[in-house]
Write an enzyme that holds these catalytic residues in place. Structure first.
Site, PDB file in Angstrom:
ATOM      1  N   LYS A 109      19.033   9.372   1.966  1.00  0.00           N
ATOM      2  CA  LYS A 109      20.351   8.858   1.581  1.00  0.00           C
ATOM      3  C   LYS A 109      21.179   8.470   2.793  1.00  0.00           C
ATOM      4  O   LYS A 109      21.925   7.496   2.756  1.00  0.00           O
ATOM      5  CB  LYS A 109      21.113   9.901   0.760  1.00  0.00           C
ATOM      6  CG  LYS A 109      20.589  10.016  -0.650  1.00  0.00           C
ATOM      7  CD  LYS A 109      21.575  10.724  -1.535  1.00  0.00           C
ATOM      8  CE  LYS A 109      21.055  10.748  -2.964  1.00  0.00           C
ATOM      9  NZ  LYS A 109      21.873  11.544  -3.860  1.00  0.00           N
ATOM     10  N   LYS A 136      11.068   5.140  -6.795  1.00  0.00           N
ATOM     11  CA  LYS A 136      11.577   5.942  -7.911  1.00  0.00           C
ATOM     12  C   LYS A 136      12.578   5.134  -8.735  1.00  0.00           C
ATOM     13  O   LYS A 136      13.345   4.354  -8.171  1.00  0.00           O
ATOM     14  CB  LYS A 136      12.264   7.182  -7.327  1.00  0.00           C
ATOM     15  CG  LYS A 136      12.552   8.274  -8.316  1.00  0.00           C
ATOM     16  CD  LYS A 136      13.291   9.426  -7.654  1.00  0.00           C
ATOM     17  CE  LYS A 136      14.724   9.074  -7.351  1.00  0.00           C
ATOM     18  NZ  LYS A 136      15.584  10.178  -6.959  1.00  0.00           N
ATOM     19  N   LYS A 168      19.558   5.259 -10.336  1.00  0.00           N
ATOM     20  CA  LYS A 168      20.773   4.689 -10.916  1.00  0.00           C
ATOM     21  C   LYS A 168      21.231   3.454 -10.155  1.00  0.00           C
ATOM     22  O   LYS A 168      21.841   2.560 -10.716  1.00  0.00           O
ATOM     23  CB  LYS A 168      21.903   5.727 -10.858  1.00  0.00           C
ATOM     24  CG  LYS A 168      21.598   6.973 -11.657  1.00  0.00           C
ATOM     25  CD  LYS A 168      22.533   8.126 -11.315  1.00  0.00           C
ATOM     26  CE  LYS A 168      21.989   9.410 -11.935  1.00  0.00           C
ATOM     27  NZ  LYS A 168      22.775  10.597 -11.671  1.00  0.00           N
TER      28      LYS A 168
END
Ligand code: TYM
Length: 339
Positions: free
Chosen positions: A118, A201, A204
């Site tokens: 991230k 993956k 969102k």
């Protein structure tokens, strides 16, 4: 000294950042629903304090919090049988999180792969909260002495860290206070992948809406996304081993299996040798049958936000009844003075 016996208790949570995806549904919510019952006490949380580790617009955060709650309820979480609440209404999470910031080591945090992913190139510019996030997650779990935590594959390392924190706390203070929580990571849906790139993956955020199924998508959109999902030219293999080097094909088989409460082996037995012209419409029909009623119910629930807020408030009251004495004992153990 005899070891304490911890009652079987499940805790898990979902961040209200952006909308819910099929990955959240199959990897988490559907399994949370299945764990309700006599075997476990079940506690499910909308972890809003985790969401703000990256910037969230305040009004959108409130809407997203209600949307995750609606997703839980529409999928079958029963707020009478389970405790359902949002994290920030139980301030004990943040307090135990602080104690754990003083237990966890910087070296442990540096090994968290999700933080590295991230933060990317910008590790100096992200919030301190994003870095400390796994110790708050440990607090979420251990505040309830939870014994089992159902999560998708991407959260495994964080649950292992939770065990390290519990072990160090127990060792440093010579107590048997926190349990060794078991991560529950099983079934075909532990890592649902992007519909456009089977090596990534499903998440969102992402460039194209076509790469994910949102839990709020209607029947037409769900069918369209599956029909347009990337595949390879081969028909389905005779055995699951034949899916090993075919990430997109494996993903669609896993999704079918998870939606239909089957194993990938069972799906392959039924569809061995089938081409995509047969499998994709079958998958699209199955997905619409299972998911469209949930998205319809979510919309209905979202029309009455005050009712969602009342449900979360009642859940928070019940959560606090468990959390308060555990936090108080933790404070006593570390030597906080209480007048
Ligand atoms: P979050 O909000 O990213 O995801 C919520 C749950 O959904 C699962 N999941 C997936 N499973 C399979 N395939 C996917 N593509 C996929 N995407 C998401 C996640 O594994 C997770 O189980 N840190 C957590 C939230 C959290 C938590 C906790 C979880 C905070 N405190 C305590 C358990 C216990 C997170 O960010 O999940």
């Amino acid at each position: 000294m005899t070891k304490p016996v911890f009652a079987p208790r499940v805790f898990s949570g979902i961040k209200p950042s952006g909308g819910l995806t099929l990955g959240n549904y199959l990897g988490a919510i559907k399994r949370f629903v299945d764990m309700q019952g006599p075997k476990f006490e079940t506690i499910y949380c909308v972890v809003d304090l985790h969401a703000i580790t990256v910037w969230q617009d305040p009004a959108e955060l409130r809407t997203a919090t209600r949307e995750v709650a609606a997703g839980y309820l529409a999928s079958g979480i029963d707020p009478e049988r389970s405790i359902l609440f949002n994290q920030s209404q139980v301030h004990e999470h943040a307090e135990l999180g602080w104690l754990f910031n003083c237990v966890a080591r910087v070296g442990w945090m540096n090994r968290m792969t999700q933080f590295k992913d991230k933060a990317g190139e910008n590790a100096e510019g992200v919030s301190l909260g994003l870095y400390a996030y796994p110790s708050l997650m440990a607090a979420d779990i251990l505040l309830y002495h939870a014994t089992h935590v159902p999560v998708g594959e991407d959260q495994k390392q964080h649950v292992e860290l939770t065990r390290d924190i519990a072990a160090k706390f127990n060792h440093d203070y010579k107590v048997d206070f926190f349990p060794m929580t078991t991560p529950v990571i099983e079934g075909p849906a532990m890592r649902i992948m992007n519909l456009r790139d089977g090596t990534k993956k499903m998440s969102k955020s992402g460039e194209s809406d076509m790469e994910r199924i949102n839990m709020t998508d209607d029947a037409d959109l769900i069918a369209k996304k599956f029909k347009k999902a990337k595949t390879d030219p081969e028909p389905l293999p005779e055995t699951v081993e034949g899916l090993a080097a075919r990430p997109e094909a494996k993903n669609l088989v896993d999704i079918y299996a998870a939606l239909n409460d089957q194993t990938a082996e069972q799906v392959i037995t039924e569809y061995a040798g089938a081409g995509w012209g047969r499998f994709k419409p079958a998958l699209a029909d199955l997905a619409v049958e299972k998911l469209a009623p949930i998205s319809t119910e979510m919309k209905r629930l979202m029309d009455d936000p005050a009712e969602i807020d009342r449900t979360l408030g009642r859940g928070a009251d019940r959560a606090r009844e468990i959390a308060q004495p555990i936090l108080r004992q933790a404070y006593d153990i570390v030597g906080m003075l209480r007048s």
